[in-house]
Design a protein around this motif. Structure first.
Motif, PDB file in Angstrom:
ATOM      1  N   UNK A 147     -22.190 -30.061 -44.891  1.00 13.82           N
ATOM      2  CA  UNK A 147     -22.400 -30.531 -43.519  1.00 13.82           C
ATOM      3  C   UNK A 147     -21.288 -31.480 -43.092  1.00 13.82           C
ATOM      4  N   UNK A 148     -20.992 -32.447 -43.925  1.00 12.16           N
ATOM      5  CA  UNK A 148     -19.943 -33.422 -43.598  1.00 12.16           C
ATOM      6  C   UNK A 148     -18.577 -32.742 -43.514  1.00 12.16           C
ATOM      7  N   UNK A 149     -18.280 -31.880 -44.470  1.00  8.22           N
ATOM      8  CA  UNK A 149     -16.970 -31.214 -44.484  1.00  8.22           C
ATOM      9  C   UNK A 149     -16.775 -30.279 -43.308  1.00  8.22           C
ATOM     10  N   UNK A 150     -17.802 -29.483 -43.007  1.00  4.38           N
ATOM     11  CA  UNK A 150     -17.682 -28.547 -41.882  1.00  4.38           C
ATOM     12  C   UNK A 150     -17.648 -29.280 -40.553  1.00  4.38           C
ATOM     13  N   UNK A 151     -18.347 -30.408 -40.465  1.00  5.69           N
ATOM     14  CA  UNK A 151     -18.296 -31.207 -39.235  1.00  5.69           C
ATOM     15  C   UNK A 151     -16.894 -31.771 -39.029  1.00  5.69           C
ATOM     16  N   UNK A 152     -16.333 -32.371 -40.073  1.00  5.05           N
ATOM     17  CA  UNK A 152     -14.972 -32.907 -39.965  1.00  5.05           C
ATOM     18  C   UNK A 152     -13.985 -31.798 -39.652  1.00  5.05           C
ATOM     19  N   UNK A 153     -14.133 -30.674 -40.316  1.00  3.85           N
ATOM     20  CA  UNK A 153     -13.234 -29.542 -40.063  1.00  3.85           C
ATOM     21  C   UNK A 153     -13.318 -29.096 -38.601  1.00  3.85           C
ATOM     22  N   UNK A 154     -14.534 -28.994 -38.077  1.00  2.00           N
ATOM     23  CA  UNK A 154     -14.717 -28.595 -36.677  1.00  2.00           C
ATOM     24  C   UNK A 154     -14.095 -29.588 -35.712  1.00  2.00           C
ATOM     25  N   UNK A 155     -14.264 -30.871 -35.992  1.00  2.00           N
ATOM     26  CA  UNK A 155     -13.681 -31.899 -35.123  1.00  2.00           C
ATOM     27  C   UNK A 155     -12.154 -31.843 -35.142  1.00  2.00           C
ATOM     28  N   UNK A 156     -11.593 -31.623 -36.331  1.00  2.00           N
ATOM     29  CA  UNK A 156     -10.126 -31.526 -36.426  1.00  2.00           C
ATOM     30  C   UNK A 156      -9.612 -30.287 -35.699  1.00  2.00           C
ATOM     31  N   UNK A 157     -10.346 -29.189 -35.801  1.00  3.29           N
ATOM     32  CA  UNK A 157      -9.915 -27.977 -35.095  1.00  3.29           C
ATOM     33  C   UNK A 157     -10.035 -28.140 -33.578  1.00  3.29           C
ATOM     34  N   UNK A 158     -11.010 -28.934 -33.123  1.00  6.63           N
ATOM     35  CA  UNK A 158     -11.092 -29.248 -31.688  1.00  6.63           C
ATOM     36  C   UNK A 158      -9.888 -30.066 -31.257  1.00  6.63           C
ATOM     37  N   UNK A 159      -9.484 -31.021 -32.085  1.00 10.35           N
ATOM     38  CA  UNK A 159      -8.287 -31.811 -31.772  1.00 10.35           C
ATOM     39  C   UNK A 159      -7.074 -30.900 -31.684  1.00 10.35           C
ATOM     40  N   UNK A 160      -6.970 -29.953 -32.605  1.00 10.59           N
ATOM     41  CA  UNK A 160      -5.863 -28.984 -32.583  1.00 10.59           C
ATOM     42  C   UNK A 160      -5.892 -28.161 -31.294  1.00 10.59           C
ATOM     43  N   UNK A 161      -7.074 -27.702 -30.898  1.00 10.38           N
ATOM     44  CA  UNK A 161      -7.192 -26.896 -29.680  1.00 10.38           C
ATOM     45  C   UNK A 161      -6.777 -27.692 -28.445  1.00 10.38           C
ATOM     46  N   UNK A 162      -7.237 -28.925 -28.347  1.00 14.29           N
ATOM     47  CA  UNK A 162      -6.879 -29.742 -27.189  1.00 14.29           C
ATOM     48  C   UNK A 162      -5.385 -30.074 -27.177  1.00 14.29           C
ATOM     49  N   UNK A 163      -4.826 -30.322 -28.348  1.00 17.04           N
ATOM     50  CA  UNK A 163      -3.388 -30.602 -28.398  1.00 17.04           C
ATOM     51  C   UNK A 163      -2.580 -29.363 -28.018  1.00 17.04           C
ATOM     52  N   UNK A 164      -3.089 -28.187 -28.380  1.00 17.50           N
ATOM     53  CA  UNK A 164      -2.436 -26.941 -27.978  1.00 17.50           C
ATOM     54  C   UNK A 164      -2.491 -26.782 -26.457  1.00 17.50           C
ATOM     55  N   UNK A 165      -3.625 -27.118 -25.859  1.00 15.15           N
ATOM     56  CA  UNK A 165      -3.736 -27.059 -24.396  1.00 15.15           C
ATOM     57  C   UNK A 165      -2.768 -28.042 -23.741  1.00 15.15           C
ATOM     58  N   UNK A 166      -2.586 -29.197 -24.350  1.00 13.77           N
ATOM     59  CA  UNK A 166      -1.627 -30.172 -23.824  1.00 13.77           C
ATOM     60  C   UNK A 166      -0.211 -29.604 -23.872  1.00 13.77           C
ATOM     61  N   UNK A 167       0.107 -28.910 -24.936  1.00 14.98           N
ATOM     62  CA  UNK A 167       1.431 -28.290 -25.057  1.00 14.98           C
ATOM     63  C   UNK A 167       1.622 -27.203 -24.006  1.00 14.98           C
ATOM     64  N   UNK A 168       0.585 -26.416 -23.774  1.00 13.04           N
ATOM     65  CA  UNK A 168       0.658 -25.373 -22.744  1.00 13.04           C
ATOM     66  C   UNK A 168       0.842 -26.006 -21.369  1.00 13.04           C
ATOM     67  N   UNK A 169       0.149 -27.109 -21.103  1.00 15.35           N
ATOM     68  CA  UNK A 169       0.317 -27.815 -19.823  1.00 15.35           C
ATOM     69  C   UNK A 169       1.748 -28.321 -19.675  1.00 15.35           C
ATOM     70  N   UNK A 170       2.333 -28.788 -20.763  1.00 16.60           N
ATOM     71  CA  UNK A 170       3.711 -29.277 -20.744  1.00 16.60           C
ATOM     72  C   UNK A 170       4.685 -28.148 -20.394  1.00 16.60           C
ATOM     73  N   UNK A 171       4.505 -27.002 -21.007  1.00 18.84           N
ATOM     74  CA  UNK A 171       5.361 -25.835 -20.725  1.00 18.84           C
ATOM     75  C   UNK A 171       5.170 -25.387 -19.276  1.00 18.84           C
ATOM     76  N   UNK A 172       3.909 -25.331 -18.846  1.00 19.94           N
ATOM     77  CA  UNK A 172       3.613 -24.920 -17.469  1.00 19.94           C
ATOM     78  C   UNK A 172       4.216 -25.904 -16.464  1.00 19.94           C
ATOM     79  N   UNK A 173       4.256 -27.181 -16.802  1.00 16.77           N
ATOM     80  CA  UNK A 173       4.853 -28.177 -15.909  1.00 16.77           C
ATOM     81  C   UNK A 173       6.334 -27.890 -15.706  1.00 16.77           C
TER      82      UNK A 173
END
Length: 192
Positions: A128-154
């Motif tokens: 439970x703890x490991x999968x929760x941390x893993x999910x949170x880190x993957x959400x951070x990765x997804x949001x950072x990827x969206x930030x990169x896409x916004x940067x390119x689009x800008x």
């Protein structure tokens, strides 16, 4: 319709579109900065550090995972790319060893069927703890990827705006150079 008027209308539409793209550029740069900053701030607060190079934590991983994790060895986890590597090439590998590759939901179902099994309860807790941390880190990765896409689009939006501004300026210049068609002498007499 007079060619000069057509040029001014088209150039005016181009100018309006350029202004819209410039506003979009500003919003996209802001979105990139805000999201990227939030991801970084949240990851920094977690104080996660990759294992040191050559440590057993890295050398015990499969070769493909070793090479991914080794590139960040000893570093603090502060970026989306690092979060993805830590989640998929470090935590996921260790979680696979907890209950012979079973997931939290699979082990949890078994633990509910055997509530007195302390080993199973420990696996549930770890997964439970490991999968929760893993999910949170993957959400951070997804949001950072969206930030990169916004940067390119800008940058793309800025480029489009500059092209439209240049074309609009040329359109307005051309509208001044175009002369009205000469009126035939008979037409001027007939109107008099």
């Amino acid at each position: 319709m007079n060619r000069s008027v057509v040029d001014r209308v088209v150039a005016g539409i181009g100018l309006v579109l350029a202004v819209v793209l410039l506003v979009a550029t500003g919003l996209l740069f802001y979105a990139h900065s805000y999201v990227h900053g939030q991801v970084r701030d949240q990851l920094v607060e977690q104080k996660i550090t990759f294992p040191e190079a050559g440590s057993e934590s890295i050398t015990s991983l499969p070769k493909a995972d070793q090479s991914e994790v080794s590139q960040y060895a000893g570093q603090d986890l502060t970026t989306g790319a690092q979060a993805e590597v830590f989640a998929d090439h470090y935590i996921k590998v260790h979680l696979a060893n907890v209950a012979d590759g079973q997931t939290y939901s699979e082990v949890s179902a078994k633990a509910m069927a055997s509530p007195d099994d302390e080993a199973l309860a420990g696996q549930v807790n770890t997964l439970f703890k490991g999968e929760t941390l893993r999910g949170l880190l993957l959400n951070a990765y997804a949001f950072d990827t969206m930030a990169t896409i916004a940067f390119i689009a800008a940058w793309v939006s800025l480029g489009g705006a500059l092209v439209l501004l240049a074309l609009s300026a040329l359109g307005f210049l051309h509208s001044r150079r175009v002369t009205a068609p000469a009126v035939a002498p008979e037409a001027s007499v007939a109107t008099a």
